[in-house]
Design a protein around this motif. Sequence first.
Motif, PDB file in Angstrom:
ATOM      1  N   THR A   1      27.257  42.784  51.950  1.00  0.00           N
ATOM      2  CA  THR A   1      28.032  41.858  52.706  1.00  0.00           C
ATOM      3  C   THR A   1      27.917  40.970  51.880  1.00  0.00           C
ATOM      4  O   THR A   1      28.822  40.128  51.476  1.00  0.00           O
ATOM      5  CB  THR A   1      27.677  41.368  54.041  1.00  0.00           C
ATOM      6  N   GLU A   2      26.979  40.553  51.127  1.00  0.00           N
ATOM      7  CA  GLU A   2      26.905  39.213  50.191  1.00  0.00           C
ATOM      8  C   GLU A   2      26.870  39.389  48.707  1.00  0.00           C
ATOM      9  O   GLU A   2      27.498  38.473  48.120  1.00  0.00           O
ATOM     10  CB  GLU A   2      25.426  38.594  50.588  1.00  0.00           C
ATOM     11  N   LEU A   3      26.656  40.540  48.306  1.00  0.00           N
ATOM     12  CA  LEU A   3      26.780  41.007  46.928  1.00  0.00           C
ATOM     13  C   LEU A   3      28.103  41.865  46.555  1.00  0.00           C
ATOM     14  O   LEU A   3      29.031  41.399  45.936  1.00  0.00           O
ATOM     15  CB  LEU A   3      25.701  41.574  46.511  1.00  0.00           C
ATOM     16  N   VAL A   4      28.196  42.793  46.984  1.00  0.00           N
ATOM     17  CA  VAL A   4      28.911  43.739  46.908  1.00  0.00           C
ATOM     18  C   VAL A   4      30.433  43.730  47.082  1.00  0.00           C
ATOM     19  O   VAL A   4      31.404  43.740  46.329  1.00  0.00           O
ATOM     20  CB  VAL A   4      28.562  45.440  47.129  1.00  0.00           C
ATOM     21  N   PHE A   5      30.657  43.153  48.594  1.00  0.00           N
ATOM     22  CA  PHE A   5      31.914  42.796  48.949  1.00  0.00           C
ATOM     23  C   PHE A   5      32.707  41.908  48.080  1.00  0.00           C
ATOM     24  O   PHE A   5      33.965  42.016  47.973  1.00  0.00           O
ATOM     25  CB  PHE A   5      32.025  42.502  50.503  1.00  0.00           C
ATOM     26  N   PRO A   6      32.216  40.901  47.892  1.00  0.00           N
ATOM     27  CA  PRO A   6      32.818  39.704  46.962  1.00  0.00           C
ATOM     28  C   PRO A   6      33.238  40.390  45.582  1.00  0.00           C
ATOM     29  O   PRO A   6      34.136  40.146  45.073  1.00  0.00           O
ATOM     30  CB  PRO A   6      31.787  38.554  47.056  1.00  0.00           C
ATOM     31  N   LEU A   7      32.335  41.190  45.049  1.00  0.00           N
ATOM     32  CA  LEU A   7      32.408  41.702  43.828  1.00  0.00           C
ATOM     33  C   LEU A   7      33.544  42.498  43.649  1.00  0.00           C
ATOM     34  O   LEU A   7      34.364  42.732  42.746  1.00  0.00           O
ATOM     35  CB  LEU A   7      31.049  42.425  43.228  1.00  0.00           C
ATOM     36  N   SER A   8      33.580  43.373  44.572  1.00  0.00           N
ATOM     37  CA  SER A   8      34.552  44.638  44.936  1.00  0.00           C
ATOM     38  C   SER A   8      36.162  43.844  44.970  1.00  0.00           C
ATOM     39  O   SER A   8      37.052  44.236  44.302  1.00  0.00           O
ATOM     40  CB  SER A   8      34.245  45.353  46.006  1.00  0.00           C
ATOM     41  N   ARG A   9      36.249  42.618  45.658  1.00  0.00           N
ATOM     42  CA  ARG A   9      37.328  42.037  45.702  1.00  0.00           C
ATOM     43  C   ARG A   9      37.760  41.620  44.269  1.00  0.00           C
ATOM     44  O   ARG A   9      38.868  41.525  43.986  1.00  0.00           O
ATOM     45  CB  ARG A   9      37.434  41.006  46.693  1.00  0.00           C
ATOM     46  N   ALA A  10      36.735  41.063  43.414  1.00  0.00           N
ATOM     47  CA  ALA A  10      37.020  40.276  42.204  1.00  0.00           C
ATOM     48  C   ALA A  10      37.372  41.400  41.127  1.00  0.00           C
ATOM     49  O   ALA A  10      38.259  41.147  40.216  1.00  0.00           O
ATOM     50  CB  ALA A  10      35.799  39.772  41.913  1.00  0.00           C
ATOM     51  N   VAL A  11      36.879  42.602  41.348  1.00  0.00           N
ATOM     52  CA  VAL A  11      37.192  43.408  40.038  1.00  0.00           C
ATOM     53  C   VAL A  11      38.612  44.361  40.441  1.00  0.00           C
ATOM     54  O   VAL A  11      39.018  44.919  39.567  1.00  0.00           O
ATOM     55  CB  VAL A  11      35.992  44.670  40.149  1.00  0.00           C
ATOM     56  N   PHE A  12      39.155  44.431  41.841  1.00  0.00           N
ATOM     57  CA  PHE A  12      40.225  45.050  42.220  1.00  0.00           C
ATOM     58  C   PHE A  12      41.512  44.581  41.084  1.00  0.00           C
ATOM     59  O   PHE A  12      42.186  45.693  40.561  1.00  0.00           O
ATOM     60  CB  PHE A  12      40.927  44.644  43.382  1.00  0.00           C
ATOM     61  N   PRO A  13      41.748  43.347  40.694  1.00  0.00           N
ATOM     62  CA  PRO A  13      42.870  43.083  39.640  1.00  0.00           C
ATOM     63  C   PRO A  13      42.645  43.778  38.238  1.00  0.00           C
ATOM     64  O   PRO A  13      43.634  44.278  37.688  1.00  0.00           O
ATOM     65  CB  PRO A  13      42.883  41.501  39.345  1.00  0.00           C
ATOM     66  N   GLY A  14      41.355  43.969  37.997  1.00  0.00           N
ATOM     67  CA  GLY A  14      41.052  44.800  36.752  1.00  0.00           C
ATOM     68  C   GLY A  14      41.286  45.964  36.787  1.00  0.00           C
ATOM     69  O   GLY A  14      41.914  46.730  35.887  1.00  0.00           O
ATOM     70  N   TYR A  15      41.384  46.655  37.815  1.00  0.00           N
ATOM     71  CA  TYR A  15      41.474  48.073  37.993  1.00  0.00           C
ATOM     72  C   TYR A  15      43.013  48.440  38.155  1.00  0.00           C
ATOM     73  O   TYR A  15      43.410  49.234  37.718  1.00  0.00           O
ATOM     74  CB  TYR A  15      41.003  48.562  39.182  1.00  0.00           C
ATOM     75  N   ALA A  16      43.760  47.073  38.876  1.00  0.00           N
ATOM     76  CA  ALA A  16      45.250  47.533  38.673  1.00  0.00           C
ATOM     77  C   ALA A  16      45.811  47.335  37.344  1.00  0.00           C
ATOM     78  O   ALA A  16      46.633  48.068  37.031  1.00  0.00           O
ATOM     79  CB  ALA A  16      45.881  46.341  39.725  1.00  0.00           C
ATOM     80  N   LYS A  17      45.409  46.441  36.423  1.00  0.00           N
ATOM     81  CA  LYS A  17      45.805  46.795  35.079  1.00  0.00           C
ATOM     82  C   LYS A  17      45.564  47.911  34.460  1.00  0.00           C
ATOM     83  O   LYS A  17      46.346  48.021  33.538  1.00  0.00           O
ATOM     84  CB  LYS A  17      44.941  45.376  34.192  1.00  0.00           C
ATOM     85  N   LEU A  18      44.498  48.754  34.691  1.00  0.00           N
ATOM     86  CA  LEU A  18      44.269  49.925  34.398  1.00  0.00           C
ATOM     87  C   LEU A  18      44.782  51.113  34.799  1.00  0.00           C
ATOM     88  O   LEU A  18      44.637  52.257  34.601  1.00  0.00           O
ATOM     89  CB  LEU A  18      42.763  50.243  34.313  1.00  0.00           C
ATOM     90  N   LYS A  19      45.608  50.924  35.810  1.00  0.00           N
ATOM     91  CA  LYS A  19      46.008  52.060  36.678  1.00  0.00           C
ATOM     92  C   LYS A  19      46.961  52.922  35.837  1.00  0.00           C
ATOM     93  O   LYS A  19      46.969  54.226  36.246  1.00  0.00           O
ATOM     94  CB  LYS A  19      47.024  51.635  37.904  1.00  0.00           C
ATOM     95  N   ASN A  20      47.268  52.720  34.788  1.00  0.00           N
ATOM     96  CA  ASN A  20      48.146  53.852  33.914  1.00  0.00           C
ATOM     97  C   ASN A  20      47.326  54.540  32.768  1.00  0.00           C
ATOM     98  O   ASN A  20      47.953  55.333  32.354  1.00  0.00           O
ATOM     99  CB  ASN A  20      49.530  53.045  33.072  1.00  0.00           C
ATOM    100  N   ASP A  21      46.424  53.825  32.695  1.00  0.00           N
ATOM    101  CA  ASP A  21      45.300  54.567  31.754  1.00  0.00           C
ATOM    102  C   ASP A  21      44.005  55.093  32.652  1.00  0.00           C
ATOM    103  O   ASP A  21      42.991  54.536  32.791  1.00  0.00           O
ATOM    104  CB  ASP A  21      44.723  53.556  30.748  1.00  0.00           C
ATOM    105  N   LEU A  22      44.266  56.261  33.261  1.00  0.00           N
ATOM    106  CA  LEU A  22      43.125  57.024  34.219  1.00  0.00           C
ATOM    107  C   LEU A  22      41.818  57.074  33.619  1.00  0.00           C
ATOM    108  O   LEU A  22      40.912  56.858  34.135  1.00  0.00           O
ATOM    109  CB  LEU A  22      43.866  58.363  34.794  1.00  0.00           C
ATOM    110  N   GLU A  23      41.729  57.132  32.281  1.00  0.00           N
ATOM    111  CA  GLU A  23      40.550  57.532  31.636  1.00  0.00           C
ATOM    112  C   GLU A  23      39.683  56.209  31.629  1.00  0.00           C
ATOM    113  O   GLU A  23      38.491  56.028  32.062  1.00  0.00           O
ATOM    114  CB  GLU A  23      40.565  57.956  30.248  1.00  0.00           C
ATOM    115  N   ALA A  24      40.287  55.049  31.179  1.00  0.00           N
ATOM    116  CA  ALA A  24      39.926  53.624  31.116  1.00  0.00           C
ATOM    117  C   ALA A  24      39.415  53.219  32.709  1.00  0.00           C
ATOM    118  O   ALA A  24      38.434  52.519  32.811  1.00  0.00           O
ATOM    119  CB  ALA A  24      40.904  52.905  30.728  1.00  0.00           C
ATOM    120  N   LEU A  25      40.385  53.695  33.647  1.00  0.00           N
ATOM    121  CA  LEU A  25      40.328  53.154  35.085  1.00  0.00           C
ATOM    122  C   LEU A  25      38.738  53.873  35.707  1.00  0.00           C
ATOM    123  O   LEU A  25      38.235  53.444  36.220  1.00  0.00           O
ATOM    124  CB  LEU A  25      41.148  53.588  35.783  1.00  0.00           C
TER     125      LEU A  25
END
Length: 189
Positions: free
Chosen positions: A44-68
């Motif tokens: 709750t204190e480590l992973v959840f905030p980090l997961s929310r923060a990394v989502f935009p980076g994943y969204a930028k990689l959605k067209n490059d499945l290998e990089a994602l």
Amino acid sequence: WLLLNNLLIFFNHKVTDLVIGRQMNASELGYYSLAYEISNLPTTELVFPLSRAVFPGYAKLKNDLEALKNSFLKFTSLIVYVASPICFGMAATSEELISILLGDKWAAVVPMIPLLAFYGLLRCAVQNTGSIYLVLNKPQFPVVFSVARLVLLTPTLVFIVPEYGGYGASVAILAVTGFIMPFAFVVVG
């Protein structure tokens, strides 16, 4: 899908409280709740905030499945690398942790903490999959996993809690999560 999944997540986490509260007593529910909160602090204190923060980076990689896929694996590895010693440490020192922080009157939570700490580690490992499902426009997968968890967990709790209380609930949660978790990774892969 997101609303439905969030409702199912809520029910998945509250069904245990409901079953323990209904079939046991308030003190057993209090012991379980305390053990759950303590052992899931890394999630709750480590992973959840980090997961929310990394989502935009994943969204930028959605067209490059290998990089994602590579980013997902690296981030998940980092989370497990950081959370593992914390969870294993909690499990190994649960008696001392409770004795020092809360006192001997809370000794009933000690056997639950190792089980729930390992559940917390599994939760840390699988938490990141939800972001991938959203980025890949597959929001139905978390719903399917939440339904499966609820369908498996509820009868298991109803069966095991009357005899084993919060400890049995801890076993049930760890077992059901351990059973479902590999499917989440297979679908992502």
